[in-house]
Scaffold this active site. Sequence first.
Site, short mmCIF file in Angstrom:
data_model
loop_
_atom_site.label_atom_id
_atom_site.label_comp_id
_atom_site.label_asym_id
_atom_site.label_seq_id
_atom_site.Cartn_x
_atom_site.Cartn_y
_atom_site.Cartn_z
N THR A 110 -19.72 -25.60 36.45
CA THR A 110 -20.09 -25.26 35.07
C THR A 110 -19.88 -26.50 34.20
OG1 THR A 110 -19.36 -23.01 35.50
CG2 THR A 110 -19.65 -23.64 33.19
N GLU A 139 -23.20 -21.12 39.18
CA GLU A 139 -22.60 -20.10 40.04
C GLU A 139 -22.17 -18.89 39.20
OE1 GLU A 139 -22.43 -20.36 43.56
OE2 GLU A 139 -22.47 -18.38 42.67
N LEU A 141 -20.48 -16.19 40.76
CA LEU A 141 -19.60 -15.39 41.63
C LEU A 141 -18.46 -14.77 40.86
CD1 LEU A 141 -19.07 -17.97 44.52
CD2 LEU A 141 -20.81 -16.19 44.35
N ASN A 173 -15.10 -2.01 29.52
CA ASN A 173 -13.74 -1.46 29.59
C ASN A 173 -12.83 -2.12 28.57
OD1 ASN A 173 -14.20 0.34 31.74
ND2 ASN A 173 -14.05 -1.34 33.19
N GLY A 211 -9.17 -12.59 31.38
CA GLY A 211 -8.49 -13.82 31.79
C GLY A 211 -9.34 -14.49 32.86
N CYS A 215 -12.74 -18.59 34.39
CA CYS A 215 -14.04 -18.87 33.78
C CYS A 215 -14.16 -18.49 32.31
CB CYS A 215 -15.13 -18.14 34.56
SG CYS A 215 -15.37 -18.85 36.18
N LYS A 220 -12.10 -20.51 29.60
CA LYS A 220 -12.50 -21.91 29.64
C LYS A 220 -13.93 -22.09 29.10
CE LYS A 220 -14.04 -23.37 33.83
NZ LYS A 220 -15.34 -24.04 33.84
#
Length: 432
Positions: free
Chosen positions: A120, A148, A150, A251, A257, A260, A263
């Site tokens: 990223t 990505e 994932l 939710n 946290g 990803c 940041k």
Amino acid sequence: MNITVIGSGYVGLVCGSCLADLGHKVTCVDTNSSKIKSLRKGKLSIYEPGLEKLIRKGLSKKNLLFTTSYKKGCKNQILFLCLDTPSLKNGAVDLSNLYSAIHSIKDHLTSDCLIVNKSTVPLGTAKKIKKQFLKSVKFNVEVCSNPEFLREGQAIKDFMDPERIIIGVDSDLIKRTMQKIYCSINKKHNKKIFMSVESAELTKYAANGFLASKISFMNEISILAENYGGNMNEIREGLGSDSRIGPSFLNAGLGFGGSCFPKDLKAIIYEQKKLHLPHGIVASALEINKRQLNLFYKKILNFYQGNIREKDFFIWGLAFKPNTDDIRESVSIKLIKKLSPKVNSLTLYDSLAMHNAKKALKGIPNINFSNQKYSNFNQIHGLIICTEDKEFFNPRISELKKLQDAVIFDGRNILERSILEKNNFHYEGIGV
Ligand code: UDX
């Protein structure tokens, strides 16, 4: 195809082992020699369901190799970049790992190549990388962006059966190469989406910014629900049934946290400020996320009228979410650090993340770890739940009844208030 994956962290290992499983011959390069040594034996230092098995499969079929040598890695003409791009203190993206990989590639390149960037990175990075090669090597180096998406805990499935594969390219030739690399994925439904390199880079940030904002939005609404008697579980259902909104990522809870969201949100805000652009939603999402933890902390204090000095709590869930041992930006770890100086004791439990939590919490006062989630409940005053781990969904009421103050603080809304109240517990959720 012969492919090199540079960086054997979380993304690199998933990407490398999955590409090998798809039939490519993959060389994984990482400069950490002890990590490479373990990987050659099929041993991993991170937990991800199915990953170790897939790596062992690749090793035994000999289509997955691990090396510290860029010389070996650069023999292939397709190089995937899977380097960590953490946050600097000011929110900017730290590209030092990425650029040190670029320098090593430059030093060892022996032919034309295609660099596929999965890390990223801020907008324009692929272009900058290409320029660097143009200036300093005699080979033709193309750079495309293939961000990505994932999710930890289900990364193999996300790679092998993705909702979409975003590919930013600027030539038909690269497009064809990328089609070939991923040809065995999504055979029935082609989910490859081609776009410009810049759009691909920004799509990654936009996706994470949007998802994080969804969570913060629900957390903001949860405060209204708490004040007016609404229930976020019902509201989520009502809201999610609108196809324009969709049911997932709604939710309310302790907030997000992980490696990803925090940041990437900081990176978006940094870029906006750097360019003096109008901004708002993303910055608010991050603020609301911080506030959410403080509100939960205050709920615990309020229940005890501010005095928790003599209290002992059990905390379930230490990772940033279930099904992972990853504690990066874990809200639970942050809460523990806030609570620990104020309480008599915190007993901590997580089925996967204990090892990492022990390291992260070294030197923090008044904490101890338990391998069992019900241990010594009769010496505990209250239970605090920080992750929506399946094993916490149906707790044994007979065990909970041992809690001295019969109070449960549920940071993920996974327990049923009515059942607990019937059993004379005080239950605190997030807007439920
Ligand atoms: C995320 C993105 O989902 C993924 O596409 C990207 O590649 C990396 O970042 P990940 O960090 O593994 O993946 O976790 P994810 O499952 O998305 O959850 C992130 C955080 O949001 C967790 O802390 C989770 O507890 C929280 N969350 C998620 C909520 O608080 N509410 C929700 O409804 C969903």
